[in-house]
Design a protein around this motif. Structure first.
Motif, PDB file in Angstrom:
ATOM      1  N   VAL A   1       1.087   5.973   4.530  1.00 23.90           N
ATOM      2  CA  VAL A   1       0.179   4.845   4.401  1.00 23.90           C
ATOM      3  C   VAL A   1       0.707   3.652   5.196  1.00 23.90           C
ATOM      4  O   VAL A   1       1.869   3.261   5.032  1.00 23.90           O
ATOM      5  CB  VAL A   1       0.027   4.455   2.912  1.00 23.90           C
ATOM      6  CG1 VAL A   1      -0.943   3.288   2.763  1.00 23.90           C
ATOM      7  CG2 VAL A   1      -0.451   5.642   2.101  1.00 23.90           C
ATOM      8  N   ASN A   2      -0.124   3.113   6.055  1.00 22.05           N
ATOM      9  CA  ASN A   2       0.214   1.905   6.811  1.00 22.05           C
ATOM     10  C   ASN A   2       1.533   2.086   7.567  1.00 22.05           C
ATOM     11  O   ASN A   2       2.289   1.148   7.732  1.00 22.05           O
ATOM     12  CB  ASN A   2       0.303   0.707   5.830  1.00 22.05           C
ATOM     13  CG  ASN A   2       0.457  -0.624   6.530  1.00 22.05           C
ATOM     14  OD1 ASN A   2      -0.044  -0.805   7.638  1.00 22.05           O
ATOM     15  ND2 ASN A   2       1.175  -1.544   5.906  1.00 22.05           N
ATOM     16  N   GLY A   3       1.815   3.319   7.964  1.00 21.45           N
ATOM     17  CA  GLY A   3       3.035   3.593   8.719  1.00 21.45           C
ATOM     18  C   GLY A   3       4.317   3.436   7.929  1.00 21.45           C
ATOM     19  O   GLY A   3       5.402   3.442   8.506  1.00 21.45           O
ATOM     20  N   ARG A   4       4.227   3.317   6.593  1.00 20.63           N
ATOM     21  CA  ARG A   4       5.440   3.077   5.832  1.00 20.63           C
ATOM     22  C   ARG A   4       5.657   4.108   4.710  1.00 20.63           C
ATOM     23  O   ARG A   4       6.515   4.960   4.817  1.00 20.63           O
ATOM     24  CB  ARG A   4       5.416   1.635   5.274  1.00 20.63           C
ATOM     25  CG  ARG A   4       6.624   1.263   4.399  1.00 20.63           C
ATOM     26  CD  ARG A   4       7.951   1.455   5.131  1.00 20.63           C
ATOM     27  NE  ARG A   4       9.106   1.031   4.353  1.00 20.63           N
ATOM     28  CZ  ARG A   4       9.686   1.770   3.409  1.00 20.63           C
ATOM     29  NH1 ARG A   4       9.211   2.950   3.103  1.00 20.63           N
ATOM     30  NH2 ARG A   4      10.747   1.307   2.769  1.00 20.63           N
TER      31      ARG A   4
ATOM     32  N   PRO B   1       0.812  -1.226   0.000  1.00 19.08           N
ATOM     33  CA  PRO B   1       0.000   0.000   0.000  1.00 19.08           C
ATOM     34  C   PRO B   1       0.846   1.277   0.000  1.00 19.08           C
ATOM     35  O   PRO B   1       1.793   1.397   0.770  1.00 19.08           O
ATOM     36  CB  PRO B   1      -0.803  -0.112   1.296  1.00 19.08           C
ATOM     37  CG  PRO B   1      -0.853  -1.577   1.603  1.00 19.08           C
ATOM     38  CD  PRO B   1       0.461  -2.117   1.124  1.00 19.08           C
ATOM     39  N   GLY B   2       0.506   2.185  -0.892  1.00 20.87           N
ATOM     40  CA  GLY B   2       1.177   3.486  -0.948  1.00 20.87           C
ATOM     41  C   GLY B   2       2.422   3.507  -1.808  1.00 20.87           C
ATOM     42  O   GLY B   2       2.949   4.571  -2.102  1.00 20.87           O
ATOM     43  N   TYR B   3       2.902   2.339  -2.221  1.00 26.12           N
ATOM     44  CA  TYR B   3       4.100   2.272  -3.064  1.00 26.12           C
ATOM     45  C   TYR B   3       3.706   2.419  -4.537  1.00 26.12           C
ATOM     46  O   TYR B   3       2.728   1.827  -4.989  1.00 26.12           O
ATOM     47  CB  TYR B   3       4.831   0.938  -2.838  1.00 26.12           C
ATOM     48  CG  TYR B   3       5.852   0.639  -3.919  1.00 26.12           C
ATOM     49  CD1 TYR B   3       7.066   1.325  -3.959  1.00 26.12           C
ATOM     50  CD2 TYR B   3       5.579  -0.282  -4.930  1.00 26.12           C
ATOM     51  CE1 TYR B   3       7.975   1.081  -4.982  1.00 26.12           C
ATOM     52  CE2 TYR B   3       6.488  -0.532  -5.943  1.00 26.12           C
ATOM     53  CZ  TYR B   3       7.686   0.160  -5.966  1.00 26.12           C
ATOM     54  OH  TYR B   3       8.580  -0.064  -6.982  1.00 26.12           O
TER      55      TYR B   3
ATOM     56  N   PRO C   1      -5.666   0.009   0.149  1.00 24.28           N
ATOM     57  CA  PRO C   1      -6.734  -0.981   0.370  1.00 24.28           C
ATOM     58  C   PRO C   1      -7.725  -0.475   1.412  1.00 24.28           C
ATOM     59  O   PRO C   1      -7.450   0.500   2.111  1.00 24.28           O
ATOM     60  CB  PRO C   1      -5.979  -2.212   0.883  1.00 24.28           C
ATOM     61  CG  PRO C   1      -4.533  -1.966   0.617  1.00 24.28           C
ATOM     62  CD  PRO C   1      -4.361  -0.477   0.598  1.00 24.28           C
ATOM     63  N   PRO C   2      -8.855  -1.170   1.535  1.00 26.27           N
ATOM     64  CA  PRO C   2      -9.807  -0.799   2.590  1.00 26.27           C
ATOM     65  C   PRO C   2      -9.144  -0.976   3.957  1.00 26.27           C
ATOM     66  O   PRO C   2      -8.151  -1.689   4.078  1.00 26.27           O
ATOM     67  CB  PRO C   2     -10.948  -1.807   2.419  1.00 26.27           C
ATOM     68  CG  PRO C   2     -10.691  -2.542   1.145  1.00 26.27           C
ATOM     69  CD  PRO C   2      -9.270  -2.340   0.768  1.00 26.27           C
ATOM     70  N   HIS C   3      -9.700  -0.349   4.969  1.00 26.66           N
ATOM     71  CA  HIS C   3      -9.233  -0.540   6.356  1.00 26.66           C
ATOM     72  C   HIS C   3      -7.723  -0.378   6.484  1.00 26.66           C
ATOM     73  O   HIS C   3      -7.056  -1.188   7.122  1.00 26.66           O
ATOM     74  CB  HIS C   3      -9.647  -1.929   6.877  1.00 26.66           C
ATOM     75  CG  HIS C   3     -11.094  -2.231   6.678  1.00 26.66           C
ATOM     76  ND1 HIS C   3     -12.080  -1.529   7.314  1.00 26.66           N
ATOM     77  CD2 HIS C   3     -11.730  -3.130   5.871  1.00 26.66           C
ATOM     78  CE1 HIS C   3     -13.257  -1.987   6.929  1.00 26.66           C
ATOM     79  NE2 HIS C   3     -13.077  -2.950   6.052  1.00 26.66           N
ATOM     80  N   THR C   4      -7.180   0.625   5.838  1.00 29.83           N
ATOM     81  CA  THR C   4      -5.749   0.885   5.920  1.00 29.83           C
ATOM     82  C   THR C   4      -5.553   2.235   6.593  1.00 29.83           C
ATOM     83  O   THR C   4      -6.302   3.174   6.330  1.00 29.83           O
ATOM     84  CB  THR C   4      -5.140   0.902   4.505  1.00 29.83           C
ATOM     85  OG1 THR C   4      -5.359  -0.369   3.913  1.00 29.83           O
ATOM     86  CG2 THR C   4      -3.652   1.199   4.531  1.00 29.83           C
ATOM     87  N   THR C   5      -4.551   2.289   7.462  1.00 34.31           N
ATOM     88  CA  THR C   5      -4.287   3.540   8.160  1.00 34.31           C
ATOM     89  C   THR C   5      -3.583   4.526   7.231  1.00 34.31           C
ATOM     90  O   THR C   5      -2.549   4.195   6.651  1.00 34.31           O
ATOM     91  CB  THR C   5      -3.391   3.283   9.390  1.00 34.31           C
ATOM     92  OG1 THR C   5      -3.994   2.256  10.156  1.00 34.31           O
ATOM     93  CG2 THR C   5      -3.235   4.540  10.230  1.00 34.31           C
TER      94      THR C   5
END
Lengths: 294, 374, 191
Positions: free
Chosen positions: A181-184, A35-37, A221-225
């Motif tokens: 995204v997702n802490g990354r 995610p986010g890449y 994606p859904p439910h992603t921080t």
């Protein structure tokens, strides 16, 4: 009579050839897995210009099926000329159903807005992205920004935010506010207003991003921080109209357009055209609203 | 309400399409035939084929007609069409030593084996109007052609040999920088995004498709001191027809036809290279494009050289700068996308600006501006 | 065929976006050759072509030939393949060798398609209860799989330890699939 067929072409369903679709589909799956890449992809030329939504179009055409119901918005509006143009093209190439109703669409292609109405598990939102690289403003070279992402070295971005704060007393980031995204991965949410940024986090729908000219695909994606960048003492804030209400619906709590009349007086109107239609015609659709910190 | 607005958008598109067609035709002059464009606008067709990345003279001519001569748009139409075509074969490597030469010059030597052949060029024409063209007729065209025909000796044409290359002379003498030739992979820039540093095959492909003006801008910058590379010498510039062959599924090589190409070898000193640290070798920069487009081939040759001396401070020494920013269809599209509405983005920026302005003014002796949205 | 590929891809996309949730492919137009199950076969037909290499670890040779004949995808060693089709969870060497991508280009990490005996949202006899958390999962989600063991999952966790490097796993049984992309944290217990 002799017919000139030399310049006549027949196009595949959804315009793209199957091989290109497969390549884009493989890249979409990798984008979802990381995610986010930003995943590089082929990004073939389309019959619409670079910068006019080719990346969004690639994704939409690679995933759309005959059963889909499509909505296309530009700056929040179904009526925008380019939204009409893209919708017509996709409709012509697929024969799929189209709608203006945010809740009825299975697939929404958008430029610069997330619909106000909450999107569900059954929906995919495809963003058109002009500049996918959030670090481009602090580092112009692609091989260096790639390295920064690889090492999760985002110090330059933090420094630029801090400098803006020192100079102007705020982070001065308008649309396209940087998020993590997702802490990354740091990610450009595309030039959506800050108003829409909180809706990226923990959503029920899938978000796909296509940058055609820059040849990148990425996903949330859904439910992603998804966290907007902020300092402990300088918090992220969405746009604030200070209680102004929409001139057409007498309601607030939505992103407003500033419109100037013939006599240069201005009024404010709900930007999301379908949301405005619903506000005027019935009960307020469900929304997720963000409260600015005090 | 929403429906009416959307209908308005669709009508506006239809009207705009009709209007632009009206502007193309409103003088009610006889329609230009595709064949006329293909034959009489030869250099324009060549440029469009090069930038459109598809060797299809009739299609290029149609694209030019359809877009009232806008080269960016015409090349774009060709590119978009190309993207829909199935690729069944990749051609065998073109051998430009087989070229049927129409024009061939070297600036490096006074005489070269086979001789300098000026061929069709306006290089030495005086750029004065030719008023006779304003009243040209089919009759005058035929008279001109008949006069030319009388001068042509078919027997001599049949004897025209294939010409050796000027760089072969330099190569034989050992003046050229030995290059690492291990990178034989041919990238396909239409199937995968560029990754930097990209292989030379990708760099040359990008430039062969690039917009001529953009390449010229950066090529010119190398000569004006804005890049390492300097003022190269045209080792050889040749224009002519080259056979194209493919291997069929049984492995037999088949002749497909000929394409007109411009090829340029720009010779430069190779100083700065690791392998040539103490030896003053020469380096060859390569330019190749569809049709006759000498400006493009020369600039590509200069840039091929300058890109082999990476330095991100100079546009023409930076692969990323050069290859991204000379890409005509991409830069054309994105500069024109500024015409799309950006009011959401603008509003988001205004919100920041107004708040910050109020804060700043307040810090100076209590100045205020009108609140943002009252 | 074209519309099947689109529908099958949407199932795959939905599966990859919602790790741990069971999804079903609808029946294919052409049956898959045993021992390749339907879901693994559909993944191959949907995503492979001559641009990507695959390795069909421990399947009979005929399966790899079938994949190549129907998609054009060349074969490669487990270390070079973009897609690995595993006939069962004992093929730890292949999992250990599979490429996990480069930090600058993590998408080069392989997709591993592992064929299992059964997948279920409810407990199965002799199975593992797998719980996944991460992007795409609202909190945590548990599903049940038979034919997979701790050795495989431990090695997978090991290979996915350096996110964004890693392997994206697709588990298949019959026409059912569950995706576990590298973004997930998996825990498991024997039932």
């Amino acid at each position: 009579m002799i017919e000139n067929t030399k310049f006549q072409s027949a196009y595949n369903f959804a315009f793209l050839d199957e091989r290109t679709k497969r390549e884009i589909r493989r890249k979409i799956l990798k984008a979802v897995a990381v995610p986010g890449y930003q995943v590089p992809y082929s990004s073939p030329e389309m019959p619409i210009a670079r910068g006019w939504g080719t990346g969004g179009l690639h994704i939409t055409l690679a995933i759309i099926g005959r059963e889909d119901t499509l909505k296309v918005i530009d700056q929040g509006s179904d009526a925008s000329v380019n939204a009409c143009s893209l919708r017509q093209f996709i409709e012509r190439m697929t024969g799929c159903a189209t709608t203006f109703d945010s809740a009825a669409a299975s697939l929404i292609q958008t430029r610069h807005r997330i619909p106000e109405e909450i999107l569900t598990e059954q929906q995919i939102l495809v963003f058109q992205v002009p500049q996918p690289e959030i670090l481009r403003s602090v580092e112009r070279h692609e091989n260096k920004t790639r390295l920064m992402h690889a090492e999760a070295d985002y110090s330059k971005l933090w420094v630029s935010l801090y400098e803006a704060y020192v100079r102007y007393g705020s982070l001065m980031r308008g649309a396209g506010y940087p998020v993590r995204v997702n802490g990354r991965f740091m990610m450009s949410p595309s030039p959506i207003p800050r108003w829409d940024v909180p809706n990226l986090s923990g959503a029920r729908c899938l978000y796909l991003f296509g940058a055609g000219r820059e040849k990148r695909i990425y996903a949330v994606p859904p439910h992603t921080t998804v966290e907007p960048l902020e300092f402990e003492d300088v918090r992220f804030r969405v746009e604030d109209w200070h209680g102004t209400l929409c001139a057409y619906s007498d309601q607030g709590q939505a992103f407003l357009d500033e419109i100037y009349e013939e006599d240069s007086t201005r009024k404010f109107v709900v930007n999301d055209s379908n949301f405005l239609d619903k506000l005027r015609g019935g009960p307020r659709p469900p929304q997720r609203l963000f409260q600015n910190p005090q | 309400m929403g429906y009416v607005a959307v209908k308005g958008g669709q009508e506006a598109i239809a009207n705009a399409a009709e209007l632009v067609e009206y502007y193309r035709l409103r003088a009610a002059t006889p329609p230009i035939e595709i064949e006329q464009i293909r034959t009489q606008m030869r250099l324009l067709v060549d440029k469009v084929m090069g930038e459109g990345s598809l060797y299809a003279p009739d299609h290029a001519a149609l694209a030019i007609k359809q877009n009232e001569g806008d080269v960016f748009e015409a090349a774009f139409v060709l590119r978009a069409y190309r993207a829909t075509l199935n690729r069944e074969f990749a051609s065998e490597i073109l051998n430009t030593r087989e070229m049927f030469i129409r024009r061939r010059i070297s600036a490096a030597f006074r005489d070269i084996p086979g001789g300098q052949i000026l061929g069709p060029t306006r290089d030495y024409s005086h750029r004065l109007f030719d008023p006779a063209l304003a009243t040209e007729t089919l009759h005058s065209v035929e008279a001109f052609l008949n006069a030319i025909d009388c001068k042509i000796d078919l027997a001599k044409i049949a004897q025209i040999p294939a010409y050796g290359k000027v760089i072969d002379l330099l190569q034989a003498e050992g003046l050229l920088l030995p290059r690492d030739n291990s990178d034989r992979r041919v990238a396909d820039v239409t199937r995968e995004a560029l990754k930097f540093p990209c292989p030379r095959s990708a760099s040359l492909q990008m430039m062969a498709r690039a917009e001529t003006g953009g390449l010229m801008c950066l090529g010119y910058s190398t000569m004006r001191g804005f890049a390492a590379g300097g003022h190269g010498t045209v080792g050889e510039l040749r224009v002519g027809d080259v056979p194209v062959r493919v291997k069929d599924p049984r492995g037999r090589v088949r002749y497909l036809g000929k394409v007109t190409l411009t090829e340029c070898e720009m010779v430069n000193s190779a100083k700065g290279s690791k392998r040539a640290a103490n030896v003053p070798y020469l380096s060859v920069g390569y330019g190749l494009c569809f049709g006759q487009n000498e400006t493009k081939a020369i600039c590509m040759g200069m840039l091929d050289n300058s890109l082999r001396e990476p330095n991100e401070a100079n546009p023409a020494n930076s692969q990323e700068f050069t290859l991204y920013h000379t890409e005509g269809v991409e830069s054309y599209g994105f500069t024109n996308h500024l015409k799309l509405p950006h009011y959401v983005t603008f509003q988001s920026g205004l919100d920041n600006l107004r708040e910050s302005m109020q804060r700043t003014l307040a810090s100076y002796a209590g100045l205020t501006v009108e609140p943002a949205a009252k | 065929m074209l519309h099947d590929a689109q529908a099958d891809f949407r199932v795959l996309l939905d599966s990859m976006a919602r790790p741990g949730q069971l999804r079903q492919f609808s029946a294919p137009a052409v049956p898959s050759p045993a021992p390749l199950n339907i879901a693994s076969s559909i993944v191959a037909m949907t995503l492979l072509d001559s641009e990507v290499e695959h390795h069909a670890t421990a399947f009979p040779d005929g399966i790899s030939r079938y994949i190549t004949a129907n998609t054009g995808s060349p074969t490669a060693t487990p270390a070079d393949a973009a897609f690995l089709f595993l006939s069962d969870a004992t093929h730890l060497e292949a999992l250990a060798a599979a490429r996990t991508g480069e930090l600058a280009y993590p998408e080069l990490g392989a997709t591993v398609v592992l064929q299992l005996e059964a997948l279920s949202a409810t407990p199965l006899p002799n199975s593992l209860a797998l719980t996944t958390t991460g992007p795409g999962v609202d909190g945590a989600l548990t599903f049940h799989a038979s034919g997979i063991d701790s050795a495989f999952l431990t090695l997978l966790a090991n290979r996915n330890a350096e996110f964004p490097l890693g392997l994206d796993l697709i588990l298949t049984a019959g026409n059912t699939l569950v995706s576990i992309p590298r973004s997930q944290k998996l825990s498991w217990e024997v039932q």
